[in-house]
Design a protein around this motif. Structure first.
Motif, PDB file in Angstrom:
ATOM      1  N   ILE A 139       0.848  -1.192   0.000  1.00  0.00           N
ATOM      2  CA  ILE A 139       0.000   0.000   0.000  1.00  0.00           C
ATOM      3  C   ILE A 139       0.884   1.242   0.000  1.00  0.00           C
ATOM      4  O   ILE A 139       2.018   1.218   0.508  1.00  0.00           O
ATOM      5  CB  ILE A 139      -0.943   0.006   1.227  1.00  0.00           C
ATOM      6  N   GLU A 140       0.371   2.300  -0.587  1.00  0.00           N
ATOM      7  CA  GLU A 140       1.089   3.574  -0.606  1.00  0.00           C
ATOM      8  C   GLU A 140       0.240   4.640   0.085  1.00  0.00           C
ATOM      9  O   GLU A 140      -0.948   4.782  -0.201  1.00  0.00           O
ATOM     10  CB  GLU A 140       1.388   4.013  -2.040  1.00  0.00           C
ATOM     11  N   TYR A 141       0.862   5.386   0.998  1.00  0.00           N
ATOM     12  CA  TYR A 141       0.197   6.494   1.688  1.00  0.00           C
ATOM     13  C   TYR A 141       0.865   7.803   1.241  1.00  0.00           C
ATOM     14  O   TYR A 141       2.094   7.911   1.232  1.00  0.00           O
ATOM     15  CB  TYR A 141       0.337   6.372   3.205  1.00  0.00           C
ATOM     16  N   ASN A 146       1.182  20.019   4.541  1.00  0.00           N
ATOM     17  CA  ASN A 146       0.568  21.318   4.843  1.00  0.00           C
ATOM     18  C   ASN A 146      -0.826  21.150   5.441  1.00  0.00           C
ATOM     19  O   ASN A 146      -1.205  21.875   6.371  1.00  0.00           O
ATOM     20  CB  ASN A 146       0.483  22.172   3.573  1.00  0.00           C
ATOM     21  N   THR A 147      -1.580  20.197   4.911  1.00  0.00           N
ATOM     22  CA  THR A 147      -2.954  20.008   5.376  1.00  0.00           C
ATOM     23  C   THR A 147      -3.113  18.807   6.311  1.00  0.00           C
ATOM     24  O   THR A 147      -4.100  18.710   7.033  1.00  0.00           O
ATOM     25  CB  THR A 147      -3.897  19.823   4.172  1.00  0.00           C
ATOM     26  N   GLY A 148      -2.157  17.889   6.261  1.00  0.00           N
ATOM     27  CA  GLY A 148      -2.251  16.681   7.091  1.00  0.00           C
ATOM     28  C   GLY A 148      -3.172  15.630   6.502  1.00  0.00           C
ATOM     29  O   GLY A 148      -3.432  14.600   7.125  1.00  0.00           O
ATOM     30  N   THR A 149      -3.660  15.873   5.290  1.00  0.00           N
ATOM     31  CA  THR A 149      -4.568  14.928   4.629  1.00  0.00           C
ATOM     32  C   THR A 149      -3.784  13.752   4.050  1.00  0.00           C
ATOM     33  O   THR A 149      -2.757  13.942   3.389  1.00  0.00           O
ATOM     34  CB  THR A 149      -5.340  15.618   3.499  1.00  0.00           C
ATOM     35  N   THR A 150      -4.303  12.546   4.312  1.00  0.00           N
ATOM     36  CA  THR A 150      -3.641  11.338   3.827  1.00  0.00           C
ATOM     37  C   THR A 150      -4.568  10.560   2.903  1.00  0.00           C
ATOM     38  O   THR A 150      -5.734  10.355   3.211  1.00  0.00           O
ATOM     39  CB  THR A 150      -3.228  10.422   4.998  1.00  0.00           C
ATOM     40  N   VAL A 151      -4.026  10.160   1.760  1.00  0.00           N
ATOM     41  CA  VAL A 151      -4.763   9.292   0.844  1.00  0.00           C
ATOM     42  C   VAL A 151      -3.918   8.034   0.637  1.00  0.00           C
ATOM     43  O   VAL A 151      -2.693   8.065   0.760  1.00  0.00           O
ATOM     44  CB  VAL A 151      -5.043   9.985  -0.498  1.00  0.00           C
ATOM     45  N   SER A 152      -4.582   6.935   0.328  1.00  0.00           N
ATOM     46  CA  SER A 152      -3.859   5.676   0.164  1.00  0.00           C
ATOM     47  C   SER A 152      -4.363   4.931  -1.061  1.00  0.00           C
ATOM     48  O   SER A 152      -5.488   5.142  -1.520  1.00  0.00           O
ATOM     49  CB  SER A 152      -4.038   4.798   1.403  1.00  0.00           C
ATOM     50  N   LYS A 153      -3.502   4.062  -1.590  1.00  0.00           N
ATOM     51  CA  LYS A 153      -3.890   3.210  -2.712  1.00  0.00           C
ATOM     52  C   LYS A 153      -3.029   1.954  -2.694  1.00  0.00           C
ATOM     53  O   LYS A 153      -1.896   1.959  -2.218  1.00  0.00           O
ATOM     54  CB  LYS A 153      -3.732   3.947  -4.042  1.00  0.00           C
ATOM     55  N   GLU A 154      -3.573   0.870  -3.206  1.00  0.00           N
ATOM     56  CA  GLU A 154      -2.825  -0.382  -3.280  1.00  0.00           C
ATOM     57  C   GLU A 154      -1.825  -0.302  -4.420  1.00  0.00           C
ATOM     58  O   GLU A 154      -2.129   0.248  -5.485  1.00  0.00           O
ATOM     59  CB  GLU A 154      -3.781  -1.559  -3.499  1.00  0.00           C
ATOM     60  N   TYR A 160      10.616  -2.987  -4.463  1.00  0.00           N
ATOM     61  CA  TYR A 160      11.372  -4.197  -4.187  1.00  0.00           C
ATOM     62  C   TYR A 160      11.836  -4.323  -2.733  1.00  0.00           C
ATOM     63  O   TYR A 160      12.787  -5.028  -2.431  1.00  0.00           O
ATOM     64  CB  TYR A 160      12.579  -4.303  -5.139  1.00  0.00           C
ATOM     65  N   THR A 161      11.177  -3.636  -1.860  1.00  0.00           N
ATOM     66  CA  THR A 161      11.430  -3.814  -0.436  1.00  0.00           C
ATOM     67  C   THR A 161      10.094  -3.755   0.270  1.00  0.00           C
ATOM     68  O   THR A 161       9.053  -3.615  -0.348  1.00  0.00           O
ATOM     69  CB  THR A 161      12.399  -2.745   0.103  1.00  0.00           C
ATOM     70  N   ASP A 162      10.093  -3.891   1.608  1.00  0.00           N
ATOM     71  CA  ASP A 162       8.811  -3.914   2.310  1.00  0.00           C
ATOM     72  C   ASP A 162       8.446  -2.569   2.931  1.00  0.00           C
ATOM     73  O   ASP A 162       7.375  -2.423   3.499  1.00  0.00           O
ATOM     74  CB  ASP A 162       8.812  -5.011   3.381  1.00  0.00           C
ATOM     75  N   TYR A 163       9.357  -1.563   2.818  1.00  0.00           N
ATOM     76  CA  TYR A 163       9.028  -0.268   3.410  1.00  0.00           C
ATOM     77  C   TYR A 163       9.912   0.822   2.806  1.00  0.00           C
ATOM     78  O   TYR A 163      11.140   0.692   2.762  1.00  0.00           O
ATOM     79  CB  TYR A 163       9.235  -0.309   4.918  1.00  0.00           C
ATOM     80  N   VAL A 164       9.278   1.900   2.332  1.00  0.00           N
ATOM     81  CA  VAL A 164       9.982   3.059   1.795  1.00  0.00           C
ATOM     82  C   VAL A 164       9.290   4.303   2.327  1.00  0.00           C
ATOM     83  O   VAL A 164       8.059   4.377   2.339  1.00  0.00           O
ATOM     84  CB  VAL A 164       9.971   3.073   0.244  1.00  0.00           C
ATOM     85  N   SER A 165      10.081   5.276   2.778  1.00  0.00           N
ATOM     86  CA  SER A 165       9.508   6.525   3.283  1.00  0.00           C
ATOM     87  C   SER A 165      10.372   7.699   2.828  1.00  0.00           C
ATOM     88  O   SER A 165      11.589   7.695   3.029  1.00  0.00           O
ATOM     89  CB  SER A 165       9.431   6.497   4.820  1.00  0.00           C
ATOM     90  N   GLY A 170       6.654  18.488  -0.558  1.00  0.00           N
ATOM     91  CA  GLY A 170       5.722  18.721   0.540  1.00  0.00           C
ATOM     92  C   GLY A 170       4.759  17.584   0.802  1.00  0.00           C
ATOM     93  O   GLY A 170       3.802  17.749   1.570  1.00  0.00           O
ATOM     94  N   VAL A 171       4.999  16.443   0.187  1.00  0.00           N
ATOM     95  CA  VAL A 171       4.143  15.281   0.388  1.00  0.00           C
ATOM     96  C   VAL A 171       4.983  14.130   0.952  1.00  0.00           C
ATOM     97  O   VAL A 171       5.991  13.741   0.336  1.00  0.00           O
ATOM     98  CB  VAL A 171       3.464  14.828  -0.926  1.00  0.00           C
ATOM     99  N   GLU A 172       4.593  13.615   2.096  1.00  0.00           N
ATOM    100  CA  GLU A 172       5.276  12.459   2.660  1.00  0.00           C
ATOM    101  C   GLU A 172       4.706  11.201   2.016  1.00  0.00           C
ATOM    102  O   GLU A 172       3.491  10.982   2.034  1.00  0.00           O
ATOM    103  CB  GLU A 172       5.073  12.387   4.173  1.00  0.00           C
ATOM    104  N   ILE A 173       5.588  10.388   1.454  1.00  0.00           N
ATOM    105  CA  ILE A 173       5.161   9.176   0.753  1.00  0.00           C
ATOM    106  C   ILE A 173       5.697   7.958   1.502  1.00  0.00           C
ATOM    107  O   ILE A 173       6.901   7.857   1.752  1.00  0.00           O
ATOM    108  CB  ILE A 173       5.670   9.167  -0.700  1.00  0.00           C
ATOM    109  N   ILE A 174       4.811   7.070   1.868  1.00  0.00           N
ATOM    110  CA  ILE A 174       5.180   5.833   2.556  1.00  0.00           C
ATOM    111  C   ILE A 174       4.634   4.664   1.760  1.00  0.00           C
ATOM    112  O   ILE A 174       3.446   4.619   1.434  1.00  0.00           O
ATOM    113  CB  ILE A 174       4.614   5.789   3.995  1.00  0.00           C
ATOM    114  N   LYS A 175       5.510   3.733   1.417  1.00  0.00           N
ATOM    115  CA  LYS A 175       5.114   2.501   0.739  1.00  0.00           C
ATOM    116  C   LYS A 175       5.499   1.338   1.639  1.00  0.00           C
ATOM    117  O   LYS A 175       6.647   1.238   2.062  1.00  0.00           O
ATOM    118  CB  LYS A 175       5.817   2.379  -0.621  1.00  0.00           C
ATOM    119  N   SER A 176       4.548   0.483   1.924  1.00  0.00           N
ATOM    120  CA  SER A 176       4.839  -0.601   2.858  1.00  0.00           C
ATOM    121  C   SER A 176       3.969  -1.821   2.585  1.00  0.00           C
ATOM    122  O   SER A 176       2.989  -1.747   1.828  1.00  0.00           O
ATOM    123  CB  SER A 176       4.595  -0.132   4.296  1.00  0.00           C
TER     124      SER A 176
END
Length: 255
Positions: A139-141, A146-154, A160-165, A170-176
């Motif tokens: 999943i990707e978050y 700036n707004t604190g709004t989070t959206v996610s998608k599969e 090729y790893t289990d976690y990327v941040s 200005g957008v924090e991207i987390i893939k896990s």
């Protein structure tokens, strides 16, 4: 045979091993329950997936995890040994089972322990094994800082790893790995939920006797501290913790 070996092969030594591994497992229950409360957050699993990554990659936690797995095996093996030793010492059962001064849980620790061991095997297979080597989805978050709004998608993978941040414009991207989704899917199956609830009932009865018995084995059953030990053993470990764990599968089943 050394004095150390003699001590831990004796009846008292076996009980000491049981109580020390049991108390270590009790401490883990508190930590595990606290972390699993992230499942109740309404964030599409972000907090829980971050917790899962931390628990499987932070080196001190990984070391403690291996101690935990060892404690489960030692606790189970020594329980079997003690049960067999007790049977051999009295091959003929009591004509009338003694009940005075004992409770149901103390007379059925073997049955309760067996239910818990089956539960642990299923639990580790469904989540721990699947998270490391199974087909856990990704999943990707994306969080707007700036707004604190989070959206996610599969997504198909986390590069090729289990976690990327990282942060991009200005957008924090987390893939896990999305263990949250795997948990939600498992707990929509009634038989798994039933097993979990049954295991938590068994855990409750197991700890009613086991927690207090551990302190008795250590000689910490002084009348001054016994009320506190009984209170913690009954209300914290035998009521609150099992209810907390049972609430999770029921939450997803009826969500």
């Amino acid at each position: 045979m050394s004095n150390f070996s003699k001590t831990f092969s004796s009846s008292l030594g076996r009980k000491l091993i049981m109580c020390l591994t049991g108390l270590f497992l009790c401490s883990f229950l508190i930590i595990h329950l606290t972390g699993n409360f992230q499942l109740f957050k309404n964030d599409d699993g972000l907090a829980f997936n971050q917790y899962a990554h931390f628990m499987t990659h932070f080196t001190p936690i990984k070391v403690v995890s291996y101690l935990l797995y060892s404690s489960i095996l030692v606790h189970t093996i020594w329980a079997i040994i003690i049960t067999q030793k007790n049977k051999k010492s009295r091959p003929v059962a009591y004509a009338v089972q003694p009940k005075e001064g004992s409770i149901w849980s103390s007379r059925n620790m073997g049955i309760l322990g067996t239910i818990l061991f089956v539960f642990i095997v299923v639990h580790m297979s469904n989540f721990w094994y699947e998270y490391h080597w199974g087909n856990t989805p990704f999943i990707e978050y994306r969080t707007d800082l700036n707004t604190g709004t989070t959206v996610s998608k599969e997504i198909s993978s986390a590069e090729y790893t289990d976690y990327v941040s990282y942060v991009d414009n200005g957008v924090e991207i987390i893939k896990s790995k999305d263990l949250y989704k795997a948990v939600a899917f498992s707990f929509q199956q009634w038989w798994i939920v039933a097993l979990y609830v049954l295991a938590m009932v068994a855990l409750s009865f197991h700890l009613v006797h086991g927690f207090q018995s551990a302190f008795q084995t250590l000689g910490w059953n002084h009348s001054k501290y016994k009320p506190l030990i009984n209170f913690v053993g009954i209300w914290v470990f035998s009521v609150i913790i099992p209810i907390g764990f049972a609430a999770m599968p029921l939450y997803f089943l009826f969500k």
